[in-house]
Every structure is written in structure tokens, then in C-alpha cells.
Design a protein around this motif. Sequence first.
Motif, mmCIF file in Angstrom:
data_model
loop_
_atom_site.group_PDB
_atom_site.id
_atom_site.type_symbol
_atom_site.label_atom_id
_atom_site.label_comp_id
_atom_site.label_asym_id
_atom_site.label_seq_id
_atom_site.Cartn_x
_atom_site.Cartn_y
_atom_site.Cartn_z
ATOM 1 N N TRP A 115 0.688 -1.098 0.031
ATOM 2 C CA TRP A 115 -0.038 0.282 0.511
ATOM 3 C C TRP A 115 0.636 1.381 0.209
ATOM 4 N N LEU A 116 1.477 0.911 0.918
ATOM 5 C CA LEU A 116 2.303 2.673 0.556
ATOM 6 C C LEU A 116 3.094 2.640 -0.272
ATOM 7 N N SER A 117 3.804 1.488 -1.182
ATOM 8 C CA SER A 117 4.319 2.017 -2.463
ATOM 9 C C SER A 117 3.323 2.378 -3.531
ATOM 10 N N SER A 118 2.659 1.600 -3.567
ATOM 11 C CA SER A 118 1.101 1.840 -4.012
ATOM 12 C C SER A 118 1.294 3.890 -4.181
ATOM 13 N N GLN A 119 1.685 4.350 -3.250
ATOM 14 C CA GLN A 119 1.062 5.315 -2.779
ATOM 15 C C GLN A 119 1.805 6.452 -3.124
ATOM 16 N N PHE A 120 3.454 6.195 -2.517
ATOM 17 C CA PHE A 120 4.336 6.880 -3.320
ATOM 18 C C PHE A 120 4.161 6.819 -4.744
ATOM 19 N N VAL A 121 4.258 5.908 -5.359
ATOM 20 C CA VAL A 121 4.196 5.927 -6.633
ATOM 21 C C VAL A 121 3.170 6.698 -7.584
ATOM 22 N N TYR A 122 2.129 6.014 -7.159
ATOM 23 C CA TYR A 122 0.980 7.067 -7.796
ATOM 24 C C TYR A 122 1.099 8.839 -7.397
#
Length: 404
Positions: free
Chosen positions: A268-275
Motif C-alpha cells: 500500500w505504501l509503495s503504490s501511494q508513493f508511486v502514484y
Amino acid sequence: MLENFIHILYWLFFSYFAASIIYLFVLALGGRLFYKNLNSYTSDIQKYRKVAILVPAYKEDEIILSTANNLLALNYPKDSFNVFIIADSFRAETIAELRQLPLQVIEVSFDKSTKTKALNVAFSTIREPFDVALICDADNMLAPDFLQKLNSAFENGNKAIQGRRVAKNLDSSFAILDACSEAINNNIFRKGNNGLGLSSAVIGSGMAFDYERVKQILLSINAVGGFDKILQLEVVGDGTSIRYLDDALVFDEKVSSAQAFQQQRKRWLSSQFVYFKQFFLPAIKKLFKGNFSYFNLAIPCNLVLPRAFLLALLPLFAIISFFVVRQWGIWSSGLFLLYMITLAIALPRKLVNKQFVSALLSAPKAVLLMVLAVFHIRKANKTFIHTIHTKKEITNVQFQDKIR
């Protein structure tokens, strides 16, 4: 010089925390005060829309049969919905058992598995016409009346729906904390957004869209993790609003171990940062064109730190501030108090019980795992992270009256 630097640093942190908490507080109030006035769905049904229930599943042999039987038993005309199990890396005996049921099995295999790839294969395979595509996870079970609520929402002109995801199980401290976290997010990012006239955020499952529209959108998505974040922006990009149905229940398995909790949060953290980075400039352009929902889902929703992070950082920030300038400490403590009020507003009362109080003892460990997950998010969006599911029944007693 050093004093000036400390002042600037403090006010940067304070401004960020203040903006985040005020944003969450306003949405929490919006969910509590205004959401109920938005949605009045009719029982006078003119048409039962044909629904394709799409279930992308990766190595879910343990639970897929229970999920399939739950979906097949939904209270909706049998000729108006079909269940499609998109089976990735299943055992041969599981496939054989699934084929004995009145549903369609679509077998897939990829070098690198993703939900997007599985769904695109399904859309290219299905030849029948459908009005609505409902995307569920392999562990999801639906309340018997879910499709009725969904159909009623589409009857009222909605084209994109997010159901209310609730806990399938509350059998561990981490499961209870996970359930509370999702309930808070439901109130803030779904009920709150809708209550203030904005599009709801989606969750990744229990979400339904106009069939042809979502089929077209998914063809353009090539995401490993967080495909739902791209999907929601594509949907609202043309002015469509995603409506949140608080009474359409999706039962979702909650993590029972520390390792599963950390793996899930890492994704979840990764997708939040990437997008956030990917859609920052498009969101600014949409804002100037009057699309506030797109801007809200792309920037503020992704810019705000996860709730557990704020729970850890705000007290630390307040304590440090007291040692620098006493007044700063008082202001920072006020922010923390406002944040606690926000969480209290957003958390459903029925979740506050003895088990919840006991689960709070695990909260420090959960926060620590979230912090540690930050150091691994770079690879998380490049690798498919699979959460193992084992729960075959709904054991959450808080919703027993909704599943009979």
C-alpha cells in the motif's frame, strides 16, 4: 543561522501535519454528518442489470471454493449474473472442483502475475454481453443482498460503485487493528468524500463499473501493485463520480500475523508513493479544469501519511517541540489532540469493545512494522506481493444479521 534553520524546519513539519490533520478531520465530519443525505436508492427496480462477477485469484486453493459458493448463492436473479474465477497457478484438483459448479473458470499463467493481467485475459475471453463488472478478491464474500443494492445504485444513474468492505474475521489483535483501520478509511475517504460532493476512493475489491468502460480502461493499465489507484483516476477523469454504498457489505479477510500485516502495508505504501509522483501534474491540470475529485484522489489522498504513521510521529514531534520552544510543544500537542478526535469521529462505535482495547496493546508493534516497511517500498511496486488467505467462513459476529 542554526536558530533560523530550526524555525524553518519546525514550521515545515507543523504545516504539513496541520494540513494533513485538518484534511482528515473535515472528511471525517463529512462522512458523519452529510453522507446519509446523499444516497436514497429505490426499491422500484425497472431492470435487473446483468452483472459479471470477476474474481482474479492467485494460488487461492484453500478458500476459492467457499468464495465461489458464497457468490453463487447471492439473492439476485440467476440469469442476471455470472461468476468468473480467473485461476492463476491453481492445483489441478481445485480446477476440477470449480468446474463442477455453475460458474466459469478462466485459467491463466504469467511470468509475473498481476490482477490487471488476469482481468484483461478475462475480458478478452468473455463473449457474453454484460452491463456491470464487479471486481472481487478471492477471499471476499458478499452479503446476500449485495447485487440488489448494486443494481439499485445503477438504476439511479450511477456508473461506478464501491461497496463497504468489512472484516470477515476478528480472530487476532492484528485482524482487529486491520478492521479498525479500514473502517476509519471507509468513513474518511469514501463516506467523507461522497458527503462533501467528491468521488469516493476505491479499495481494490467490491467495486463495480460500467462493463464496457472498465474493460476499455484496464487495457491501458500495466501496474504491478495498486492498479485500483490508476483505475479510479481514469474513471473520475471524465467526470464520472464513484459512489460509496455503506449498506452493501463485502467481507474481507483481515491479516492475522505481523508478517502479513507488514507485507500488506508495504504494498500500500509503495503504490501511494508511486502514484502520487505519477499523477501530480495531471491532477494540477484537472484541478484548473474543475475536476476536484481527480485532484483529491491523486494528491491529498496520497500525500497524507498513513494513519498509523501520524499516530507515532505526532507525539514524538510534540515532545521534541517542547524541548525547543514550549509554545511549539503546546501547538503540536493540540494537533495530536485534533487527530485523536478525528479518529474517534471516524471509528464506528460497534468496534470499540474489550477486544479492541486488548488489540491496542499490539498497536506499537503494528506502527513499528509500518515504519520498517518504508525501507522496502522501492521494490514493492515492481514485485507482486501475495497475501495468503485461509478463512473460509464469516466469523465476524458484528454482522451475523447481515449474512443470513
